[in-house]
Write an enzyme that holds these catalytic residues in place. Structure first.
Site, PDB file in Angstrom:
ATOM      1  N   HIS A   1       0.856  -1.198   0.000  1.00  0.00           N
ATOM      2  CA  HIS A   1       0.000   0.000   0.000  1.00  0.00           C
ATOM      3  C   HIS A   1       0.888   1.244   0.000  1.00  0.00           C
ATOM      4  O   HIS A   1       1.967   1.239   0.597  1.00  0.00           O
ATOM      5  CB  HIS A   1      -0.910  -0.024   1.235  1.00  0.00           C
ATOM      6  CG  HIS A   1      -1.963   1.027   1.209  1.00  0.00           C
ATOM      7  ND1 HIS A   1      -1.697   2.326   1.551  1.00  0.00           N
ATOM      8  CD2 HIS A   1      -3.274   0.986   0.852  1.00  0.00           C
ATOM      9  CE1 HIS A   1      -2.807   3.037   1.406  1.00  0.00           C
ATOM     10  NE2 HIS A   1      -3.776   2.245   0.986  1.00  0.00           N
TER      11      HIS A   1
ATOM     12  N   GLU B   1      -4.053   2.654  -7.116  1.00  0.00           N
ATOM     13  CA  GLU B   1      -4.433   3.698  -6.155  1.00  0.00           C
ATOM     14  C   GLU B   1      -3.545   4.928  -6.318  1.00  0.00           C
ATOM     15  O   GLU B   1      -2.436   4.974  -5.767  1.00  0.00           O
ATOM     16  CB  GLU B   1      -4.272   3.178  -4.726  1.00  0.00           C
ATOM     17  CG  GLU B   1      -5.141   2.005  -4.379  1.00  0.00           C
ATOM     18  CD  GLU B   1      -5.404   1.949  -2.875  1.00  0.00           C
ATOM     19  OE1 GLU B   1      -6.575   1.936  -2.497  1.00  0.00           O
ATOM     20  OE2 GLU B   1      -4.438   1.966  -2.097  1.00  0.00           O
TER      21      GLU B   1
HETATM   22  P1  PGA Z   1      -9.693   5.922   0.936  1.00  0.00           P
HETATM   23  O1  PGA Z   1      -8.442   4.919   1.067  1.00  0.00           O
HETATM   24  O2  PGA Z   1     -10.847   5.100   0.428  1.00  0.00           O
HETATM   25  O3  PGA Z   1      -9.915   6.415   2.347  1.00  0.00           O
HETATM   26  O4  PGA Z   1      -9.305   6.997   0.007  1.00  0.00           O
HETATM   27  C1  PGA Z   1      -8.203   3.952   0.098  1.00  0.00           C
HETATM   28  C2  PGA Z   1      -6.940   3.209   0.425  1.00  0.00           C
HETATM   29  O5  PGA Z   1      -5.980   3.812   0.930  1.00  0.00           O
HETATM   30  O6  PGA Z   1      -6.856   1.986   0.208  1.00  0.00           O
END
Ligand code: PGA
Length: 220
Positions: free
Chosen positions: A96, A145
């Site tokens: 992540h 992401e």
């Molecule tokens: P968020 O986070 O939905 O709060 O933007 C997503 C993530 O970091 O996986």
């Protein structure tokens, strides 16, 4: 057709008691769907209670962890080995952007973690910020992401998520699912999941409330 994946990433939120409160409320409103796979990733201390809850209530939900060690079991204070996690969960989020940025996870370390996960029967869900991040060959599920979309309320556009997801799949033909993460809500989720190459979402903030999370599953 492969299922749409809706993954909850609770990050470092909720005590084990709060996690069970969530499960109690969520269990009462969650409607399982044939075409949707739901994976909840609590923090490590809540994993045993949540997985026990899911088992004893026969819920159609899988449990994952948010990280695994790149090392085997052994004298590594504070680490949780993939072999230990695999007793309770099937999935592991790896790499992540918060771990890459705050905990020094490089592409090399991510690759080792993926190897450990795969060796121990855990399905890795590897997070990348763009199509240019290397993805180890064992990986079938990737979460795209973009950092500027995480926790900001400013999601990427479905069109751009589609473009990047397609590129990731072209570069890594073994991948079955590219899911999108970053400020996903019940209001915007279907914009992403209707895209042909976006196979689900990774949800942070909006997965913490059982009603909101259930409505995301309903709306996807
Ligand atoms: P968020 O986070 O939905 O709060 O933007 C997503 C993530 O970091 O996986």
């Amino acid at each position: 057709m492969d299922k749409i994946l809706i993954v909850a990433n609770w990050k470092s939120n909720k005590t084990a008691r709060e996690a069970l409160e969530f499960m109690g409320e969520f269990g009462g409103i969650f409607e399982a769907r044939e075409d949707v796979g739901v994976i909840i990733c609590p923090s490590y201390l809540s994993v045993p209670a949540v997985s026990e809850y899911v088992k004893s209530n026969n819920m159609q939900v899988e449990i994952g962890v948010q990280n695994v060690s790149e090392l085997e079991e052994g004298a590594y204070t504070g680490e949780v080995a993939a072999s230990q996690a695999s007793e309770l969960v099937k999935h592991a989020i790896i790499g992540h952007s918060e771990r890459r940025k705050l905990f020094g996870e490089t592409d090399e370390r991510v690759a080792k973690k993926v190897q450990m996960a795969a060796k121990n029967g855990l399905e890795p869900i590897v997070c990348v910020i763009s199509e240019n991040i290397p993805i180890p060959t064992e990986v079938k599920i990737v979460a795209y992401e973009p950092v500027e979309a995480i926790g900001t309320g400013n999601p990427d556009t479905p069109e751009n998520a589609e473009k990047v997801s397609k590129l990731i799949k072209e570069k890594n033909p073994r991948i079955t699912h590219v899911i999108y993460g970053g400020s996903v809500t019940a209001e915007n989720v279907s914009g992403f999941t209707k895209m042909p190459n976006v196979s689900g979402v990774l949800v942070g903030g909006a997965s913490l409330d059982p009603r909101v999370f259930a409505s995301i599953i309903k709306a996807c």
